[in-house]
Design an enzyme around this catalytic site. Structure first.
Site, mmCIF file in Angstrom:
data_model
loop_
_atom_site.group_PDB
_atom_site.id
_atom_site.type_symbol
_atom_site.label_atom_id
_atom_site.label_comp_id
_atom_site.label_asym_id
_atom_site.label_seq_id
_atom_site.Cartn_x
_atom_site.Cartn_y
_atom_site.Cartn_z
ATOM 1 N N GLU A 177 -34.326 0.654 101.302
ATOM 2 C CA GLU A 177 -35.531 1.333 100.804
ATOM 3 C C GLU A 177 -35.940 0.854 99.418
ATOM 4 O OE1 GLU A 177 -34.711 5.579 100.983
ATOM 5 O OE2 GLU A 177 -34.029 5.341 103.052
ATOM 6 N N LEU A 203 -29.344 -0.190 105.424
ATOM 7 C CA LEU A 203 -28.541 -0.874 104.410
ATOM 8 C C LEU A 203 -28.294 0.072 103.236
ATOM 9 C CD1 LEU A 203 -30.530 -4.274 104.442
ATOM 10 C CD2 LEU A 203 -28.583 -3.620 105.874
ATOM 11 N N ASN A 212 -23.233 18.398 106.189
ATOM 12 C CA ASN A 212 -22.549 17.120 106.392
ATOM 13 C C ASN A 212 -21.241 17.203 105.615
ATOM 14 O OD1 ASN A 212 -21.647 14.521 106.445
ATOM 15 N ND2 ASN A 212 -23.548 13.595 105.698
ATOM 16 N N GLU A 218 -31.830 11.680 107.747
ATOM 17 C CA GLU A 218 -30.886 12.112 108.772
ATOM 18 C C GLU A 218 -30.831 13.635 108.870
ATOM 19 O OE1 GLU A 218 -28.444 9.183 106.716
ATOM 20 O OE2 GLU A 218 -27.331 8.941 108.589
ATOM 21 N N LYS A 270 -22.252 17.986 101.866
ATOM 22 C CA LYS A 270 -23.667 17.924 101.490
ATOM 23 C C LYS A 270 -24.413 18.938 102.349
ATOM 24 C CE LYS A 270 -23.802 12.958 100.742
ATOM 25 N NZ LYS A 270 -24.164 11.750 101.426
ATOM 26 N N ARG A 330 -16.770 -2.612 102.440
ATOM 27 C CA ARG A 330 -16.181 -2.971 103.741
ATOM 28 C C ARG A 330 -16.506 -4.418 104.095
ATOM 29 N NH1 ARG A 330 -18.663 2.005 106.973
ATOM 30 N NH2 ARG A 330 -19.052 2.960 104.966
HETATM 31 P P1 ADP Z 1 -24.832 5.947 101.591
HETATM 32 O O1 ADP Z 1 -24.563 4.964 102.687
HETATM 33 O O2 ADP Z 1 -23.598 6.380 100.856
HETATM 34 O O3 ADP Z 1 -25.755 7.084 101.984
HETATM 35 P P2 ADP Z 1 -27.113 4.959 100.118
HETATM 36 O O4 ADP Z 1 -27.978 4.881 101.313
HETATM 37 O O5 ADP Z 1 -27.428 5.955 99.077
HETATM 38 O O6 ADP Z 1 -25.592 5.093 100.499
HETATM 39 O O7 ADP Z 1 -27.101 3.496 99.443
HETATM 40 C C1 ADP Z 1 -26.365 3.204 98.307
HETATM 41 C C2 ADP Z 1 -26.676 1.778 97.882
HETATM 42 O O8 ADP Z 1 -28.066 1.665 97.587
HETATM 43 C C3 ADP Z 1 -25.926 1.324 96.646
HETATM 44 O O9 ADP Z 1 -25.397 0.017 96.831
HETATM 45 C C4 ADP Z 1 -27.020 1.276 95.587
HETATM 46 O O10 ADP Z 1 -26.767 0.282 94.636
HETATM 47 C C5 ADP Z 1 -28.222 0.894 96.409
HETATM 48 N N1 ADP Z 1 -29.459 1.232 95.678
HETATM 49 C C6 ADP Z 1 -29.877 2.440 95.301
HETATM 50 N N2 ADP Z 1 -31.018 2.329 94.561
HETATM 51 C C7 ADP Z 1 -31.287 1.010 94.468
HETATM 52 C C8 ADP Z 1 -32.304 0.233 93.826
HETATM 53 N N3 ADP Z 1 -33.263 0.795 93.136
HETATM 54 N N4 ADP Z 1 -32.254 -1.110 93.976
HETATM 55 C C9 ADP Z 1 -31.265 -1.706 94.672
HETATM 56 N N5 ADP Z 1 -30.284 -1.028 95.288
HETATM 57 C C10 ADP Z 1 -30.289 0.302 95.190
#
Ligand code: ADP
Length: 399
Positions: A334, A209, A7, A384, A14, A241
């Site tokens: 998640e 999300l 990616n 993914e 990545k 965004r």
């Molecule tokens: P990307 O879209 O870059 O792959 P991710 O799927 O890793 O991003 O999501 C990142 C978001 O998930 C960030 O806003 C982070 O704060 C949130 N996040 C990660 N761990 C937790 C958690 N334990 N509780 C709440 N939000 C979380």
């Protein structure tokens, strides 16, 4: 069959090597600051210490050379020689209308993929640079491109046509494409598997999300609508965004307030969303902590975020004529029990009952509705990379 998944972003890359006989990820790595001072590679293998290489990485070819070296490294690697890599799957953000499925990449195919660059000028060019670098360094290894947009190509016209002069669609391809398709496809299929149901019989709302956020209406295994649009800026609010807003705001800022288009673009993509409203951070955890400590704007940011997700879930339940399940995935979906609870608040009329105790889990497959709930709510961690590897192996085996 070991499949390398790549990616490639503008300054980062990545990767994962997945053993497709078990579907286990053997190694995960990240190359950062490609072409920038301070570049480094970090590779993780379960049960071993992290392998970090700090060295100059001039370009993506350098980065991939380094990745291949790390994979076969005597001490930190996981394979003996590059010959063990049977195929490479590449994430490509935009496949336009041409690619509704993954594709084996040849020089010729790559040219037509490049034609989609204009639609995703920030994302596609680095993806293509990564593909070209791999092709040069691994000329005999088959490669596949997996598009973020592909899963959403099943949307009906009423969902993807923008209410603009039709010529803009015909001449410039301006329409809704949707993104995160690989994730929406993975979690909807995994959900059907976990529920022991045929996906053809299910109406699902998938909520991806993370830093970027999108929802999809998946009916009978097909995406029939999704919240991102012509670009990944549309839809629900995200970390930085804005999501969808009245487009007149742009003209107002430029004509009345002296902003340049570049500034507005930066504002909508990098300074809005959760960060913009809260003024605290784009990271959900920081904003949640600030809200808990009484920061009103942080609380407001969360309220707006949850309201947008809630409204989108309801809209998709509406267009599908009811739902059988809702899935939450990606970083926030998640991990955040708060977001799941707040995003579902008031939607119980759709036929579900949230189990507050089950909802406390993080990062694993779990039903979070009660046993009696007619509509099921699940947390399903997205994967993914595995989806890309699966498509890659399938296409290579059929070559
Ligand atoms: P990307 O879209 O870059 O792959 P991710 O799927 O890793 O991003 O999501 C990142 C978001 O998930 C960030 O806003 C982070 O704060 C949130 N996040 C990660 N761990 C937790 C958690 N334990 N509780 C709440 N939000 C979380």
């Amino acid at each position: 069959m070991k499949t390398l998944v790549i990616n490639c972003g503008s300054s980062s890359l990545k990767y994962q090597l997945i053993d497709m006989s078990t579907e286990e990820s053997m190694v995960q790595g990240l190359v950062e600051r490609i072409g920038i001072e301070g570049s480094l590679l970090t590779q993780k293998v379960e049960g071993r210490e992290k392998y970090i290489i700090k060295t100059e990485i001039k370009d993506h070819k350098d980065a991939i050379r380094l990745v291949l070296g790390a994979l076969i490294d005597e001490k930190y690697g996981v394979i003996k020689s590059m010959d063990e890599i049977a195929a490479v799957g590449h994430r490509v953000v935009h496949g336009g209308e041409k690619y509704s499925e993954s594709v084996v990449l040849t020089e010729e195919v790559l040219k037509s993929v490049e034609e989609c660059n204009a639609l995703a000028p920030l994302h596609n060019p680095p993806n293509i640079i990564g593909i070209k670098a791999c092709m040069e360094l691994m000329p005999n290894v088959p490669m596949v491109g997996v598009f973020d947009t592909a899963f959403h190509q099943t949307m009906p016209k009423e969902a993807y046509i923008c209410p603009l002069p039709y010529e803009l669609y015909e001449n410039y391809g301006i329409r809704k494409y949707g993104f995160h398709g690989t994730s929406h496809k993975y979690v909807s299929n995994k959900l059907a598997e976990v529920m022991g149901r045929d996906i053809k019989d299910l109406k699902i709302v998938t909520c991806h999300l993370g830093n970027g956020c999108s929802l999809a209406a998946v009916k009978g295994g097909k995406s029939i609508d999704t919240s991102m649009g012509f670009t990944p800026l549309a839809g629900v609010m995200m970390g930085t965004r804005s999501g969808s807003i009245d487009p007149s705001v742009i003209g107002f800022l430029i004509n009345e307030k002296g902003y340049t288009m570049q500034e507005v673009d930066e504002l909508l993509n990098k300074k809005s969303g959760v960060l913009g409203i809260s003024g605290v951070s784009s990271d959900f955890r920081d904003v949640r902590d600030a809200a808990e400590q009484g920061n009103e704007r942080a609380k407001l940011a969360l309220d707006v975020f949850h309201y947008k997700v809630r409204a989108q879930i309801a809209a998709y339940a509406g267009v599908m004529g009811g739902i059988d399940a809702i899935v939450f995935t990606a970083g926030i979906g998640e991990n955040s029990s708060l977001t799941r609870k707040e995003s579902l608040k008031g939607l119980e009329f759709l036929g579900f009952e949230l189990d507050n105790e089950r909802n406390e889990i993080r990062g694993e497959i779990q039903e979070i509705s009660t046993d009696n709930s007619r509509v099921k709510i699940y947390v399903i961690p997205t994967n993914e990379e595995l989806m890309i590897a699966r498509d890659t192996v399938e296409l290579i085996n059929n070559m």
